[in-house]
Design an enzyme around this catalytic site. Structure first.
Site, PDB file in Angstrom:
ATOM      1  N   TRP A  86       0.822  -1.182   0.077  1.00  0.00           N
ATOM      2  CA  TRP A  86       0.029  -0.213  -0.181  1.00  0.00           C
ATOM      3  C   TRP A  86       0.802   1.228  -0.041  1.00  0.00           C
ATOM      4  O   TRP A  86       0.358   2.485  -0.374  1.00  0.00           O
ATOM      5  CB  TRP A  86      -1.147  -0.036   1.163  1.00  0.00           C
ATOM      6  CG  TRP A  86      -0.552   0.407   2.508  1.00  0.00           C
ATOM      7  CD1 TRP A  86       0.658  -0.277   3.013  1.00  0.00           C
ATOM      8  CD2 TRP A  86      -1.014   1.511   3.234  1.00  0.00           C
ATOM      9  NE1 TRP A  86       0.804   0.136   4.370  1.00  0.00           N
ATOM     10  CE2 TRP A  86      -0.154   1.294   4.417  1.00  0.00           C
ATOM     11  CE3 TRP A  86      -1.790   2.287   3.199  1.00  0.00           C
ATOM     12  CZ2 TRP A  86      -0.085   2.263   5.541  1.00  0.00           C
ATOM     13  CZ3 TRP A  86      -1.696   3.338   4.441  1.00  0.00           C
ATOM     14  CH2 TRP A  86      -0.894   3.224   5.445  1.00  0.00           C
ATOM     15  N   GLU A 114       0.767  -1.356  12.995  1.00  0.00           N
ATOM     16  CA  GLU A 114       1.074  -2.776  13.107  1.00  0.00           C
ATOM     17  C   GLU A 114       1.261  -3.283  14.346  1.00  0.00           C
ATOM     18  O   GLU A 114       1.485  -4.423  14.454  1.00  0.00           O
ATOM     19  CB  GLU A 114       1.811  -3.479  11.852  1.00  0.00           C
ATOM     20  CG  GLU A 114       1.288  -3.113  10.606  1.00  0.00           C
ATOM     21  CD  GLU A 114       2.217  -3.421   9.406  1.00  0.00           C
ATOM     22  OE1 GLU A 114       3.397  -3.240   9.834  1.00  0.00           O
ATOM     23  OE2 GLU A 114       1.719  -3.930   8.244  1.00  0.00           O
ATOM     24  N   LYS A 148       3.490   1.943  16.230  1.00  0.00           N
ATOM     25  CA  LYS A 148       4.563   1.835  15.230  1.00  0.00           C
ATOM     26  C   LYS A 148       4.683   3.007  14.311  1.00  0.00           C
ATOM     27  O   LYS A 148       5.736   3.492  13.828  1.00  0.00           O
ATOM     28  CB  LYS A 148       4.239   0.553  14.353  1.00  0.00           C
ATOM     29  CG  LYS A 148       5.355   0.280  13.546  1.00  0.00           C
ATOM     30  CD  LYS A 148       5.111  -1.111  12.734  1.00  0.00           C
ATOM     31  CE  LYS A 148       6.085  -1.358  11.777  1.00  0.00           C
ATOM     32  NZ  LYS A 148       5.477  -2.416  10.924  1.00  0.00           N
TER      33      LYS A 148
END
Lengths: 770, 770
Positions: free
Chosen positions: A357, A488, A600
Site C-alpha cells: 500500500w 501494525e 509503530k
C-alpha cells in the site's frame, strides 16, 4: 553508519574501504533505470562480504510459502524479485594473481554515486601479494535512454611493473536468492551461446517460465586506443566468458569496455530473445560508451529539471533529498503500467513482493507532482488491471458478488503475504487504493479515468466494505471488527478509527462517483453498471452504512481513538522507555508490544493527513499531541506523516526533527539494515515532508495552497510540483516564497492566505506570514 | 468411518481389510504401557499406506522451528516425540515371495484390540502370487508388568502346499518422523551388535543425545515345538536381523516368537545400556511368552477393577468408554513424574510436544478418580519440576522477579509452540496449573503437597498475573488485555471472562494458601518465603487486584461475556450455518472465524464448570442457553464440558447428544483425522461426561455429591471414583443409584440430596429424584 561516507550535494562518496560496510554500500550505491537495477557489487571478484544482486523488473519467482501453522486462506507462494544473471562481472588477473580486494592491500579507495549523471564510479590503488601495485578506475550505468542496456568502462594501470593482465568479462546465470524459503534455485535452465561473433546467455525461471537473455560485447583498449588481442572463450554450465590476455607496460592504462543488453520475455518473444539481445548489444557497441553515456545523462538532466529540490545552507539535507529522489526514479519511471515500486526497489531481496500500500499512500503523490500525469495513471492502471485478481482474493476469504480485496503484497495481483493479522486483517489498504483514485483525479482533473477505469474499482472495493462491516445492535451502528490498522503494533482490533474512516469515505466517494460518471456519459455509466451487475439496493445499503458508521472517540480528551479500548492500556509515553529497549520490535516480545500503548506508525494521524480539511486546527493539534508521544516510529513510513502534521499545526522545530529521521534513514543507516537494501517507498515520505510539510502545499480543486516555512538551519529551498498538469516552482527563504509558473496555463495559488492567479511563465513573490 | 469395525464390549474388531482405512486402524489399534507405545503396524512388510510408529516416552528431538514471520520471543525449536527404532518387524518370505498384504490376495482378515487383556491380535488368510495360500495369526503386547518389554507371537500355516518359509525378525534404526520440519533425520548414530549370542541396536538422537538400546531374542516353533533351525545374520547400516529358513509342511504351523527389550538413557547409564538390554531380553526369553502375557493381563485386570465403567443396554457406548479408558492408561500410568500425557499419546506424531493444558484441565480428574493419588501427584510434580523453566519462559517475554508462565506445549518445561496468539497470549493455561493444585488437594486432602511444592508454584504464577494485568483508568478496574481464551476462535481479545476469572481466583487461592501453609508449619513457610523472596507488598497488591478485577457481563441477557465486545458481533447460531461450511475451521478463512460469534470450545462455560458452586442454576442455564447454540465444538475437548453442564441443569437429552460427540470421536473418526493418531486427552472428557455429567459426582471438602441420571438408551451404568483416597462404586439405573464403599473408611455422600455416611465395605441404595 559508515564513517567513510562524505557529504556532497550531487554525489554519494565513500572514501576508503572498510569491508564491514560493503553490503550496506552495495545497497546505497545501487544503480537502476526503473526496468532493471544493480547493487554496487564490484566488477572484479570479491571474496569478502557481499550480496550479489542484479534485478529485472517484473521477473519474479513464486517461492513456496513458509509458514509455522497454516491458516485457511493463506497463499501458496510468495512472489520474489529474482536475483538475475550477473552481467557486470569482469574477472581480473594481474600476473596470474586474481584481483580481489579482500586479499590484497588497498591503499586508496573511492566509490562515487553521481546522482546528476546517474553513474557509479570507483577508483582504487592496491598492492597485490606479488608486490605489483595497480590503480583501477571503473564507471558504469544502466541506461535511462535505453532500459535494456548497461555499460561498464573498467581501467587498470600497473604502477610499478610491466605485467600481463588477464581480463575475463563474463555472464553468469548460476545465481541464487539469499532469501529463498527452501534453498531452491529459481532458474531452471540456463544456456549459453558464445563464439567469436556473439555471446549470449538465456536463462529461464522455474514455474513462471520467464526468459531472460543477456548478451555482451567487449572492447579492449590501451591508453584509450582500441586493440584486438587474441582471446579464449569459456562456456561452462550457466556461464560464458571471453578471456583476454594483454601485456601492459608500467604506467600504461588497460581499459575494458563491457556492453550488455538485458532482455526479458515480458517485452520480447521467447523464440527470438537471444537474437534480439545480440542485435541490441551490437548496436550499443557501435554507438560506443561515451555516446550511450551522453544519452543517459541527458535523460537524468531532463528529469532533474522537473523534480529537483534545492536546499541552500544544509549540504547534508541537500545530499539526502537528492538521494531519495534519485533512487525513486531509479526504481520507477512510470513508463510501464505492469511495473510498480517495491519497498526495496532494485537494491535488495527483502520484502520480495513488489507492491504494498506504500505505493498509493506515500509514493503516488511524489509522481503526481514530479512527472507527467501518465506516470501516476500507470500506477492506477496497475491496480485496475489487477481488479479481477483482487475479486478472487476476496472470494478466497469468503466475500461474494464482485467484492474486491486488493492484496497486502503482490507481484501479479494475487496475495503473497501469509500472516493472518496482516494478510486478512490489514484491510485499510483497500481504502488507500480507492483514495489514490480520488487523489489522482483531484490532482490531474483527469475525470475520464473515473469513467474508463476508476468507477469499476471503486464499486468493487465498496462491495468489500459493505460485506466487511456488520451492524452492532449494542452500538446501534455499523462496526468493523478484527482489523489491523496502519499501526501494525495492534492486531485484530475492533473499530480502528482509520479503517472505519477510510471505509466510510470509500462508500461515500463511490456514491458520488456513480453520480458523476452518469452525468458525464449515460452510455458509459450504463455499460459499467451492466458489466458489474450493480443494483440500486447496493447504493441504498452503502448510504446507510455511511450514515451509521461507528467511530471511537474520547470526548474528554477530545481525540479520535485509534481503536476501541485503546484507553484501557497503560498510558505511557516514549520518553519513559529505556533506550536500551528500543527499538521495541527488536527487544520486546510480540504480546508485550501489542498490549502496550506504543504506536509503530501514523494511524489516527494518517487519517487526519488524508482528510485534513475535515478537522479544525485544534482537533488536529490535540490528536497530534496525544499520539506523537506514544509513537515509536519504528516504520520508515511514520516520521514523514508526523512531520507534515507538525508543520501543519505550526510546530516547525518538531517537523524538522521528524524530517531528519526520514531524510537520511538509509545514508546514515539508522536501523542497521541498509545492507538488505534501501527503503525506497519511504523516500517519497521525505519528499512529502518538504513539499507538503515545510512547503505547506495542498492541491485543491480550484487552486493550490502554499504556506512555506523555513526550517532553522536552511537559508532557502525550492521544489517543483504540478497542479492540474502545470509545472510550478516554489522557492522559499526567510522573507517568504516565490512561485514560478513554468506552464502554459494560469495557475491560481493561495500563498500565506493571499490568492493570486499566476500567468504562464511568470513568477510572483509573497511575503512571509506565519 | 471404517465400516469394517465391529461393536464388542471388550474388543475393537476390524473384520476385513480395506487399505484406505489402514492408517486410521494403525492409530485405533495402538498398544502402549505408559512408557512406550506402538502403532498397529504389521509385523511383516507392508508396502501400502502406513505410518510406522514406535514411541518411547520422554525421548524427543528439538526440531528447528518453522515459522513464516519471526516474532521476538518465539522458541527456537519444537520438541517432537520421536519415531524410534522399529522392534516389531519380522520379514516373511514364503517360497521366495515376500509376504505383503498390499500385493497378495487377502481372503479374510481380522484385527482385534483386546482391551481386557491389552493385546493386539491379527489373523488373516491370503493367497500369494505363487498360488500358495497361508493363514497367519499374530499376537503382541507391550508389557504393563515390565515397561521395557514387548513380545510377539507370529504363526504361519501353509494351507495348500509344503513350502520353505523364511522369517527375518529385525530391529531397524533407520526411522524418520513424517512431521520433521526440515526433513531432518533425528537419530544421529545407530550401531548394531549381533552374533549368535545377542542382537542389540543402540541409537542416539541428535542434539538431545538420548540413547535407546533395543535387544531381541527369537524362538522358532513348529506346531508349538521349539526347533533350532540354522540361521544367518544381517548387519546393515542401522539394521540387524536374523534370517531363519524352515521347510513347512502343508497344514503345519510355523511360529516365531520375538521378544524385545527397549531401554532408554532416561533410566539407564549409557555405557551399559546395550548390555542391560541384552540381559533383560534374555530373562524374558527364559520366562516365555505365556508367562509374560499372564503378568501383563493381571496388571490390566487389576487396573480395570478400579477404573471400569459398565454400561448396560448400549454395547456401542460400552465399547467406546472402555476404549477411552484403555488408551488413557496405555498412554500414562503415573509411575514416572517426568512423563505426561501427549494429545496423541503413542498413537501418532502430530502435536509432537508432549504436554498441553489438557493435562490439568481434563485429564487430571480422570486419574484422581481412577488411580492412587500418587499418579495425580506425579502429574503435579511434573509441573513443579518445570517451575524454573516456566520462570525463564516468562523472562523471555519480559516478566520479572520470579513470575512464571508455564508453556503452551512442552517436553522439558521450555515453551515449544510458535504462534504468537497462542504461545504468548493463551495464558489461561497458567490458571489451569494453579487450579490443578487446588483440585488435587481438594480430592486427596494431601495438604502437604501445598507445603512441599504447591505454594512455590502458586506464588510464581500469581506473580505472573500480577504483572500481566494493568489498571484501566477508564474502567477503574484491573484489566487483562491481549489474550486468547480457551475458545481459540478468538485471538488477542481484551478481558476474556474466563482468563480474568482464573487469574483472580489464582491470586485469591495463593493468598489463602500462604495463610494455610503458615498455619501448618511456620518453619517451612519461612523457608519458602525466603527461597522465593516473597514480600507482603506482593500480597497487598494481589488483594487489590482480586478486589478490583474487571469481568465483562451483559446485564440485559444476564450472561458473562466471553470477552469485551463479544456482543458487537453479528449474533448467529450454529443452526444457521450451511452444513457444507462445517467444520468452519476447514472452510472459512481465519479472519472470518475470528470475527464471527462462533465458539470453538467451552470458554465462559469452562469457567462455570470450574466454579460451578459460585453460580445459581438459573445463571448457569442462561449462560448455557446463550453459548451452546453459538458453539461449533471443533475441539475434541468441547462437547464433554457442555455435556456435563447440560446434565447439571437437568437437560439429560442434550447431555447425551453431546456425550455421543465425544465418546466415539476416534472409533467413528468424526473429524477424519484418526490416521494421524487418537485424541487421547479428550478421552478423559468422555469419562467426565459420564461421572460428573450423568453421575453428577462432585467432590466437596466434607462429602461427595451424586445425582445420577440415566440417559434414555441405557438400562444401567456403573463407575468408580475416589473420595479422599477411598474407592467408591456407583451403579445407577432407572430406579436410582447404589453406592458401594470399597474402602476402609467411612465415606459421606449426598445422593439426590440425601446425606448418608457409608461404612467401609457397605452399599446403599438411593431412590431416584430428578
Amino acid at each position: 553508519m559508515n564513517p567513510n561516507l562524505r557529504t556532497d550535494e550531487w554525489k554519494i562518496i565513500e572514501e576508503g574501504f572498510d569491508p564491514q560496510f560493503n553490503r550496506a554500500s552495495e545497497s546505497i550505491f545501487s544503480i537502476g533505470n526503473g526496468h532493471m537495477g544493480q547493487r554496487a557489487n564490484f566488477e572484479e571478484k570479491y571474496s569478502g562480504n557481499s550480496m550479489q544482486g542484479s534485478y529485472i523488473a517484473g521477473i519474479y519467482y513464486p517461492d513456496k510459502t513458509r509458514v509455522g501453522w497454516w491458516k485457511n486462506g493463506y497463499p501458496k507462494y510468495f512472489a520474489k524479485v529474482l536475483n538475475s544473471p550477473n552481467w557486470i562481472g569482469i574477472n581480473i588477473s594481474v600476473g596470474n594473481e586474481v584481483l580481489d580486494l579482500e586479499t590484497c592491500k588497498v591503499e586508496s579507495f573511492r566509490r562515487i554515486l553521481d546522482m546528476k549523471s546517474g553513474t557509479l564510479e570507483r577508483e582504487f590503488v592496491c598492492q597485490l601479494k606479488s608486490g605489483i601495485k595497480i590503480s583501477v578506475q571503473s564507471k558504469r550505468f544502466v541506461s535511462m535512454a535505453d532500459y535494456e542496456t548497461g555499460a561498464i568502462e573498467y581501467s587498470i594501470t600497473p604502477l610499478n611493473k610491466d605485467v600481463n593482465i588477464t581480463t575475463e568479462p563474463y555472464i553468469d546465470g548460476d545465481v541464487v536468492n539469499e532469501d529463498s524459503n527452501y534453498n531452491e534455485i529459481f532458474w531452471k535452465s540456463v544456456s549459453g551461446n558464445i563464439n567469436s561473433e556473439k555471446a549470449v546467455l538465456v536463462s529461464i525461471t522455474r514455474k513462471t517460465n520467464f526468459h531472460v537473455a543477456v548478451a555482451m560485447k567487449n572492447l579492449i583498449l590501451i591508453n584509450d586506443h582500441v586493440i584486438s588481442p587474441e582471446h579464449n572463450i569459456t562456456r561452462n554450465d550457466k556461464y560464458i566468458s571471453r578471456i583476454y590476455s594483454t601485456n601492459v607496460k608500467k604506467g600504461n592504462k588497460l581499459t575494458i569496455c563491457k556492453f550488455a543488453s538485458i532482455l526479458s520475455s515480458e517485452n520480447h518473444p521467447v523464440d527470438r530473445i537471444a537474437e534480439l539481445a545480440v542485435d541490441k548489444v551490437n548496436k550499443t557497441l557501435t554507438a560506443g560508451f561515451e555516446s550511450l553515456l551522453k544519452d543517459h545523462k541527458q535523460k537524468w538532466s531532463d528529469k532533474w529539471d522537473e523534480c529537483d529540490i534545492i536546499i541552500d545552507g544544509d549540504p547534508s539535507a541537500q545530499q539526502s533529498i537528492r538521494f531519495n529522489i534519485f533512487h525513486l526514479y531509479q526504481t520507477y519511471t512510470g513508463s510501464d503500467h505492469r511495473l510498480n515500486i517495491g519497498p526495496k526497489g532494485f537494491t535488495g531481496e527483502k520484502y520480495g513482493g513488489s507492491t504494498y500500500w506504500d505505493t498509493e499512500a506515500f509514493v503516488l503523490s511524489f509522481y503526481l507532482n514530479t512527472a507527467d500525469s501518465g506516470v501516476a495513471r500507470n500506477l492506477l492502471l496497475y491496480r485496475y488491471n489487477h481488479l479481477q485478481k483482487a475479486i478472487e482474493n476476496a472470494e478466497k476469504l469468503g466475500f461474494k458478488n464482485g467484492a474486491a480485496l486488493y492484496p497486502m503484497v503482490t507481484m501479479n495481483g494475487e496475495e503473497c503475504h501469509n500472516e493472518w493479522e496482516i494478510t486478512f486483517e490489514e484491510i485499510h489498504r483497500n481504502g488507500a487504493i480507492a483514495f489514490a483514485i480520488y487523489r489522482y483525479i483531484n490532482h490531474t482533473t483527469d475525470v475520464n479515468y473515473l469513467v474508463d477505469f476508476g468507477l469499476e474499482v471503486l464499486i468493487s472495493i465498496s462491495r468489500f466494505w459493505c460485506q466487511r462491516v456488520n451492524f452492532s445492535t449494542v452500538k446501534n451502528s455499523y462496526v468493523i471488527l478484527g482489523v489491523t490498522g496502519p499501526n501494525e503494533y495492534e492486531n485484530n482490533v475492533n473499530n480502528n478509527w482509520y479503517t472505519n474512516t477510510m471505509a466510510s469515505w470509500t462508500l461515500q466517494y463511490t456514491l458520488e462517483s456513480l453520480v458523476k460518471v452518469e452525468a458525464i456519459s449515460k452510455d458509459k455509466f450504463r455499460s459499467i453498471i451492466e458489466k458489474v451487475s450493480f443494483s440500486n439496493d447496493e447504493a441504498e445499503k452503502w448510504r446507510e452504512i455511511v450514515d451509521n458508521m461507528y467511530y471511537p472517540v474520547d470526548d474528554e480528551l477530545g481525540v479520535f481513538l485509534q481503536q476501541e479500548g485503546y484507553l484501557d492500556k497503560e498510558q505511557l509515553t516514549t520518553d519513559m522507555l529505556d533506550p536500551k529497549e528500543r527499538p521495541i520490535n527488536q527487544n520486546w516480545s510480540w504480546d508485550r508490544i501489542l498490549r502496550s500503548c506504543f504506536i509503530k506508525q501514523a494511524d489516527v494521524l494518517q487519517g487526519i493527513y488524508n482528510f485534513e480539511e475535515r478537522y479544525d486546527p485544534e482537533t488536529i493539534r490535540r490528536n497530534y499531541d496525544f499520539y506523537e508521544p506514544r509513537t515509536v516510529h519504528e516504520s520508515s513510513l511514520s516520521p514523514s506523516i508526523y512531520s507534515i502534521i507538525a508543520a501543519t499545526i505550526g510546530n516547525i522545530d518538531e517537523a524538522y526533527k521528524l524530517y531528519l529521521r526520514t531524510a537520511r534513514l538509509d545514508l546514515d543507516d539508522y536501523n542497521k539494515e541498509v545492507h538488505e537494501g534501501l527503503h525506497i517507498t519511504s523516500m517519497a515520505g521525505t519528499w512529502l515532508s518538504i513539499v507538503e510539510g515545510f512547503g505547506g502545499m495542498r492541491i485543491k480543486k480550484e487552486k493550490v495552497i502554499l504556506k512555506p516555512m523555513l526550517p532553522g538551519k536552511w537559508k532557502s529551498y525550492s521544489f517543483y510540483f504540478r497542479f492540474h498538469n502545470n509545472i510550478v516552482n516554489v522557492t522559499a527563504d526567510s522573507d517568504g516564497a516565490t512561485v514560478t509558473n513554468l506552464s502554459q496555463n494560469i495557475v491560481p495559488v493561495e500563498v500565506y492566505g493571499v490568492c493570486e492567479d499566476i500567468d504562464p511563465g511568470k513568477k510572483k513573490k509573497f511575503g512571509r506570514k506565519d
